[in-house]
Design a protein around this motif. Sequence first.
Motif, short mmCIF file in Angstrom:
data_model
loop_
_atom_site.label_atom_id
_atom_site.label_comp_id
_atom_site.label_asym_id
_atom_site.label_seq_id
_atom_site.Cartn_x
_atom_site.Cartn_y
_atom_site.Cartn_z
N ALA A 6 0.83 -1.21 0.00
CA ALA A 6 0.00 0.00 0.00
C ALA A 6 0.86 1.25 0.00
O ALA A 6 0.49 2.27 -0.59
N THR A 7 2.01 1.20 0.65
CA THR A 7 2.86 2.39 0.73
C THR A 7 3.93 2.42 -0.35
O THR A 7 4.63 3.40 -0.51
N TYR A 8 4.07 1.33 -1.08
CA TYR A 8 5.09 1.24 -2.11
C TYR A 8 4.68 2.06 -3.33
O TYR A 8 3.65 1.81 -3.94
N GLU A 9 5.46 3.06 -3.67
CA GLU A 9 5.17 3.94 -4.80
C GLU A 9 6.04 3.54 -5.99
O GLU A 9 7.23 3.28 -5.84
N LEU A 10 5.44 3.50 -7.15
CA LEU A 10 6.17 3.21 -8.37
C LEU A 10 6.55 4.51 -9.06
O LEU A 10 5.76 5.45 -9.10
N SER A 11 7.75 4.54 -9.62
CA SER A 11 8.16 5.72 -10.38
C SER A 11 7.30 5.84 -11.63
O SER A 11 6.62 4.89 -12.03
N ASN A 12 7.34 7.00 -12.27
CA ASN A 12 6.58 7.20 -13.50
C ASN A 12 6.99 6.18 -14.57
O ASN A 12 6.14 5.64 -15.28
N GLU A 13 8.29 5.93 -14.67
CA GLU A 13 8.79 4.98 -15.67
C GLU A 13 8.32 3.56 -15.37
O GLU A 13 7.89 2.83 -16.28
N MET A 14 8.37 3.17 -14.10
CA MET A 14 7.92 1.83 -13.73
C MET A 14 6.40 1.72 -13.94
O MET A 14 5.92 0.69 -14.42
N MET A 15 5.68 2.79 -13.64
CA MET A 15 4.23 2.77 -13.85
C MET A 15 3.90 2.63 -15.34
O MET A 15 2.93 1.95 -15.69
N LEU A 16 4.70 3.23 -16.21
CA LEU A 16 4.49 3.06 -17.65
C LEU A 16 4.68 1.60 -18.06
O LEU A 16 3.92 1.08 -18.88
N LEU A 17 5.69 0.95 -17.49
CA LEU A 17 5.90 -0.47 -17.77
C LEU A 17 4.73 -1.31 -17.25
O LEU A 17 4.22 -2.18 -17.94
N VAL A 18 4.29 -1.02 -16.03
CA VAL A 18 3.16 -1.74 -15.44
C VAL A 18 1.91 -1.55 -16.30
O VAL A 18 1.19 -2.50 -16.58
N GLU A 19 1.66 -0.33 -16.74
CA GLU A 19 0.49 -0.06 -17.58
C GLU A 19 0.58 -0.82 -18.90
O GLU A 19 -0.42 -1.35 -19.38
N LEU A 20 1.77 -0.87 -19.48
CA LEU A 20 1.95 -1.62 -20.72
C LEU A 20 1.66 -3.10 -20.50
O LEU A 20 0.87 -3.71 -21.21
N ILE A 21 2.28 -3.68 -19.48
CA ILE A 21 2.15 -5.11 -19.23
C ILE A 21 0.75 -5.49 -18.74
O ILE A 21 0.13 -6.41 -19.27
#
Length: 151
Positions: A6-21
């Motif tokens: 819940a407290t773990y924040e993803l960087s913008n770049e990692m979030m872009l990868l997550v959104e892609l996958i």
Amino acid sequence: MNQFEATYELSNEMMLLVELIIKKLRDETFQSYITEREKLAFFNKDEDFKKTKNRSINSDLNKLEEDKSNLFSNLSSQELKLLDKLVLNVIDNLLFNLLREFDEVNTNNWSLHIESKNIETLRNELIGNGNFTGDFFTWASRFSKFGDIEF
């Protein structure tokens, strides 16, 4: 979701990868299958199904559409659930294998950048066991509208 996630924040770049996958490859692909399955199951119940065939495409494709329609409309709800799980399993296996390649990437052969960050740099942001395949399970659980990985 535990307190760490819940407290773990993803960087913008990692979030872009997550959104892609997760969003683009997993969810959109599975949603496309569900939409097709529902459409074809309905068509078989429609008396005008033969009139709806697309005459501009070859007869083999029309036959395939009709065969898929017959399959989907003749399965029980339990069989449809099992088929859905099978299709999601195939999608998840494909993505798992793609992410395994990211984990095992030899940067001498190729590299992947998201915005300006190299995939190797993004690896430092991973939780769990520190690889993309491990985080894939967390990403699906947190961000997929279809829930956990189907293995």
